[in-house]
Design an enzyme around this catalytic site. Structure first.
Site, PDB file in Angstrom:
ATOM      1  N   TRP A   1       0.861  -1.180   0.000  1.00 60.04           N
ATOM      2  CA  TRP A   1       0.000   0.000   0.000  1.00 60.04           C
ATOM      3  C   TRP A   1       0.901   1.235   0.000  1.00 60.04           C
ATOM      4  O   TRP A   1       1.827   1.321   0.798  1.00 60.04           O
ATOM      5  CB  TRP A   1      -0.921   0.038   1.228  1.00 60.04           C
ATOM      6  CG  TRP A   1      -1.591   1.372   1.320  1.00 60.04           C
ATOM      7  CD1 TRP A   1      -2.599   1.832   0.520  1.00 60.04           C
ATOM      8  CD2 TRP A   1      -1.259   2.440   2.219  1.00 60.04           C
ATOM      9  NE1 TRP A   1      -2.912   3.135   0.859  1.00 60.04           N
ATOM     10  CE2 TRP A   1      -2.110   3.525   1.897  1.00 60.04           C
ATOM     11  CE3 TRP A   1      -0.336   2.598   3.252  1.00 60.04           C
ATOM     12  CZ2 TRP A   1      -2.054   4.737   2.572  1.00 60.04           C
ATOM     13  CZ3 TRP A   1      -0.274   3.814   3.924  1.00 60.04           C
ATOM     14  CH2 TRP A   1      -1.132   4.865   3.586  1.00 60.04           C
TER      15      TRP A   1
ATOM     16  N   GLU B   1      -3.021  -2.923  -2.464  1.00 62.46           N
ATOM     17  CA  GLU B   1      -4.165  -2.314  -1.752  1.00 62.46           C
ATOM     18  C   GLU B   1      -4.482  -0.918  -2.281  1.00 62.46           C
ATOM     19  O   GLU B   1      -3.652  -0.022  -2.249  1.00 62.46           O
ATOM     20  CB  GLU B   1      -3.827  -2.236  -0.248  1.00 62.46           C
ATOM     21  CG  GLU B   1      -4.936  -1.613   0.595  1.00 62.46           C
ATOM     22  CD  GLU B   1      -4.593  -1.556   2.079  1.00 62.46           C
ATOM     23  OE1 GLU B   1      -3.426  -1.813   2.436  1.00 62.46           O
ATOM     24  OE2 GLU B   1      -5.500  -1.231   2.870  1.00 62.46           O
TER      25      GLU B   1
ATOM     26  N   LYS C   1      -7.061   2.643  -2.506  1.00 60.87           N
ATOM     27  CA  LYS C   1      -7.687   3.546  -1.545  1.00 60.87           C
ATOM     28  C   LYS C   1      -8.372   4.681  -2.293  1.00 60.87           C
ATOM     29  O   LYS C   1      -7.915   5.074  -3.367  1.00 60.87           O
ATOM     30  CB  LYS C   1      -6.590   4.091  -0.625  1.00 60.87           C
ATOM     31  CG  LYS C   1      -7.080   4.869   0.561  1.00 60.87           C
ATOM     32  CD  LYS C   1      -5.991   5.048   1.600  1.00 60.87           C
ATOM     33  CE  LYS C   1      -6.526   5.859   2.758  1.00 60.87           C
ATOM     34  NZ  LYS C   1      -5.598   5.915   3.877  1.00 60.87           N
TER      35      LYS C   1
ATOM     36  N   ASP D   1      -9.731  -3.198   1.525  1.00 59.25           N
ATOM     37  CA  ASP D   1      -9.833  -2.630   2.863  1.00 59.25           C
ATOM     38  C   ASP D   1     -11.232  -2.035   3.001  1.00 59.25           C
ATOM     39  O   ASP D   1     -11.646  -1.214   2.160  1.00 59.25           O
ATOM     40  CB  ASP D   1      -8.748  -1.567   3.055  1.00 59.25           C
ATOM     41  CG  ASP D   1      -8.733  -0.974   4.457  1.00 59.25           C
ATOM     42  OD1 ASP D   1      -9.801  -0.562   4.937  1.00 59.25           O
ATOM     43  OD2 ASP D   1      -7.651  -0.898   5.062  1.00 59.25           O
TER      44      ASP D   1
ATOM     45  N   HIS E   1     -11.738   1.779   2.478  1.00 60.80           N
ATOM     46  CA  HIS E   1     -11.076   2.468   1.375  1.00 60.80           C
ATOM     47  C   HIS E   1     -11.958   2.802   0.181  1.00 60.80           C
ATOM     48  O   HIS E   1     -11.479   2.966  -0.938  1.00 60.80           O
ATOM     49  CB  HIS E   1      -9.871   1.652   0.906  1.00 60.80           C
ATOM     50  CG  HIS E   1      -8.726   1.743   1.862  1.00 60.80           C
ATOM     51  ND1 HIS E   1      -7.451   1.367   1.560  1.00 60.80           N
ATOM     52  CD2 HIS E   1      -8.681   2.191   3.140  1.00 60.80           C
ATOM     53  CE1 HIS E   1      -6.666   1.568   2.598  1.00 60.80           C
ATOM     54  NE2 HIS E   1      -7.394   2.065   3.573  1.00 60.80           N
TER      55      HIS E   1
ATOM     56  N   HIS F   1      -8.595  -6.398   4.370  1.00 59.36           N
ATOM     57  CA  HIS F   1      -8.259  -5.582   5.529  1.00 59.36           C
ATOM     58  C   HIS F   1      -9.591  -5.269   6.181  1.00 59.36           C
ATOM     59  O   HIS F   1     -10.290  -4.339   5.761  1.00 59.36           O
ATOM     60  CB  HIS F   1      -7.532  -4.301   5.120  1.00 59.36           C
ATOM     61  CG  HIS F   1      -6.051  -4.460   5.096  1.00 59.36           C
ATOM     62  ND1 HIS F   1      -5.181  -3.411   5.006  1.00 59.36           N
ATOM     63  CD2 HIS F   1      -5.285  -5.582   5.205  1.00 59.36           C
ATOM     64  CE1 HIS F   1      -3.941  -3.878   5.027  1.00 59.36           C
ATOM     65  NE2 HIS F   1      -3.973  -5.182   5.145  1.00 59.36           N
TER      66      HIS F   1
ATOM     67  N   ASP G   1     -12.221   6.915   6.404  1.00 58.90           N
ATOM     68  CA  ASP G   1     -11.352   5.764   6.654  1.00 58.90           C
ATOM     69  C   ASP G   1     -10.742   5.866   8.051  1.00 58.90           C
ATOM     70  O   ASP G   1      -9.537   6.015   8.217  1.00 58.90           O
ATOM     71  CB  ASP G   1     -10.256   5.759   5.579  1.00 58.90           C
ATOM     72  CG  ASP G   1      -9.304   4.591   5.732  1.00 58.90           C
ATOM     73  OD1 ASP G   1      -9.739   3.530   6.213  1.00 58.90           O
ATOM     74  OD2 ASP G   1      -8.121   4.737   5.369  1.00 58.90           O
TER      75      ASP G   1
ATOM     76  N   ASP H   1     -10.564   3.747  10.578  1.00 59.90           N
ATOM     77  CA  ASP H   1      -9.896   2.587  11.172  1.00 59.90           C
ATOM     78  C   ASP H   1     -10.321   2.325  12.608  1.00 59.90           C
ATOM     79  O   ASP H   1      -9.491   2.103  13.487  1.00 59.90           O
ATOM     80  CB  ASP H   1      -8.371   2.739  11.062  1.00 59.90           C
ATOM     81  CG  ASP H   1      -7.895   2.689   9.620  1.00 59.90           C
ATOM     82  OD1 ASP H   1      -7.973   1.611   9.017  1.00 59.90           O
ATOM     83  OD2 ASP H   1      -7.470   3.736   9.092  1.00 59.90           O
TER      84      ASP H   1
ATOM     85  N   ASP I   1      -7.268  -4.375  10.024  1.00 55.69           N
ATOM     86  CA  ASP I   1      -6.584  -3.089   9.905  1.00 55.69           C
ATOM     87  C   ASP I   1      -7.370  -2.022  10.651  1.00 55.69           C
ATOM     88  O   ASP I   1      -8.298  -1.433  10.108  1.00 55.69           O
ATOM     89  CB  ASP I   1      -6.418  -2.715   8.423  1.00 55.69           C
ATOM     90  CG  ASP I   1      -5.511  -1.499   8.238  1.00 55.69           C
ATOM     91  OD1 ASP I   1      -4.926  -1.042   9.236  1.00 55.69           O
ATOM     92  OD2 ASP I   1      -5.394  -1.019   7.095  1.00 55.69           O
TER      93      ASP I   1
END
Ligand code: RNT
Ligand code: ZN
Length: 417
Positions: free
Chosen positions: A184, A225, A227, A258, A261, A285, A293, A295, A325
């Site tokens: 990433w 990955e 995004k 992810d 993302h 992820h 995003d 997380d 993640d």
């Protein structure tokens, strides 16, 4: 018989009325590995430059006591978390978590800088995954790495990418299980660019150079990955979804999805079946975006359950690597791991406790009334009794008992750091 066992037997009988063999399901769920990300333990700092700023357009908020400052502390915290999670899993390391006293930079990392992690993984009986670190470094200060217009910067990161693959291959060789190496990069522009093409062309060429060497796919698999945006890269991200779909499919790389993302109303659960028709493998992820995003720690929400169902209903567990993640420093970090990882396992387990073949049959017959009725009734089935029994059988705390262990660990270890 313990209460847990009695409740399990009742649940088993109830699921059997739908043709579900819960004993068989528990054998299957024990095979599912979750790759727990090391970076929840220290707020994505790592050990190469722990006092540096976290860059790359990601952010951790919070200042909860007890973040790990050394590899030994991080390993102790991880051991505590694994002890509270049923099953045998993996650890997902980032390059910046090298455990060495040598003065080394990202482009000169070697397998030996990770030998202590390998020894530990062997002792714990867990696998390792890996990630090159394309952020929090002077050479990424302009917001560009592999797509940089500056050749010397680009070269540095290409060397890092190559180094990371050597390390991932070493993990796979040493541990006898495949190491997924996930790429990433944060590259992007804050404001609207004129030239959207050239950075993508450079990223493509840099990646091609990094992937020139082939490694035994039994040891390591590369993943890419995408995004939609990052902090400071709001207008344009070089490695967008389309970029990596194209890249991964034409170069036979795993595509990493992810959950945070994509655009806020987009969900990855709906993408997995389509992707699976074309890609040789998928890396997840599992994360939780809240408005962006962010997380957040993975909770048992609709999307997590939908991801679990898609993996099970489409028989994707064989070709999917499940990684986590998230990074939250407002709560106990060990608890964050335990909550998120237990939830990821639970979501898959719950999906396995569904009469999928029967539901598919009635759907094909156009019997949408029964499909809806059954799916809704299933929500009241005693899933918790199966989960509790699984934890008991795997020798980890049942229900909230794990929190007692985390509280004791906080008092005896974390608070003294
Ligand atoms: C960033 C990506 C990436 C990172 C880790 C630390 O948006 O999700 O996976 O979170 O590499
Ligand atoms: Zn991610």
């Amino acid at each position: 018989m313990t209460n847990i066992t009695t409740q399990y037997n009742e649940a088993k009988a109830q699921y059997a009325t739908l043709g579900i063999d819960t004993d068989e399901v528990l054998r299957k769920i024990a095979q599912v590995k979750i790759s727990m990300h090391c970076w929840q333990g220290d707020d994505v700092r790592g050990f190469l430059n722990p006092d540096g700023e976290l860059t790359g357009g990601i952010a951790v908020s919070g200042n909860y006591l007890g973040a790990a400052h050394t590899p030994d502390q991080l390993r102790a915290d991880l051991e505590q978390a694994y002890a509270l999670i049923p099953g045998k899993h993996k650890l997902n390391l980032h390059a910046m978590y090298a455990d060495t006293t040598e003065q080394v930079d990202l482009n000169t990392l070697e397998p030996r800088h990770f030998s202590k992690w390998v020894d530990w993984a062997k002792a714990q009986g867990i696998g390792l995954d890996f990630n090159p670190t394309f952020f929090s470094h002077a050479n990424s200060a302009d917001g560009f790495t592999l797509a940089s217009p500056d050749d010397s910067i680009r070269q540095f990161w290409i060397e890092h990418g190559k180094a990371s693959r050597k390390i991932a291959n070493y993990f796979g060789e040493e541990l006898g299980q495949v190491c997924v190496n996930n790429f990433w990069v944060p590259d992007g522009y804050k404001d609207t660019p004129i030239d959207r093409l050239s950075p993508r062309q450079r990223l493509m060429e840099s990646l091609d150079e990094i992937f020139e060497t082939s490694y035994d796919t039994a040891h390591t698999l590369d993943a890419v990955e995408s995004k939609v945006f990052g902090l400071g890269a709001e207008a344009y991200t070089v490695g967008s979804h389309e970029f990596y779909m194209g890249y991964g499919l034409t170069r036979d790389k795993l595509i990493c999805m992810d959950a945070g993302h994509f655009h806020p109303t987009e969900v990855i659960s709906d993408k997995l079946s389509a992707l699976s028709l074309y890609s040789s493998g998928i890396l997840l992820h599992v994360s939780r975006p809240v408005r962006w995003d962010s997380d957040h720690v993975v909770v048992m929400d609709d999307e997590l359950q939908a991801i679990g169902r898609e993996l099970v209903r489409n028989d994707l567990l064989q070709k999917t690597y499940i990684g986590l993640d998230f990074f939250d420093a407002t709560i106990n970090r060990v608890a964050a791991w335990v909550i998120g990882t237990r939830n990821a396992i639970k979501a898959v387990l719950k999906a396995m406790l569904e009469p999928t073949d029967y539901l598919k049959t009635i759907e094909r017959e156009g019997n949408y009334t029964e499909r809806l009725a059954l799916v809704e009734e299933l929500k009241d089935f005693p899933f918790g009794s199966v989960w509790n029994y699984y934890c008991q059988e795997q020798g980890v705390p049942v229900g909230l008992d794990w929190l007692t262990a985390v509280k004791a660990y906080e008092k005896n270890v974390l608070a003294k750091r």
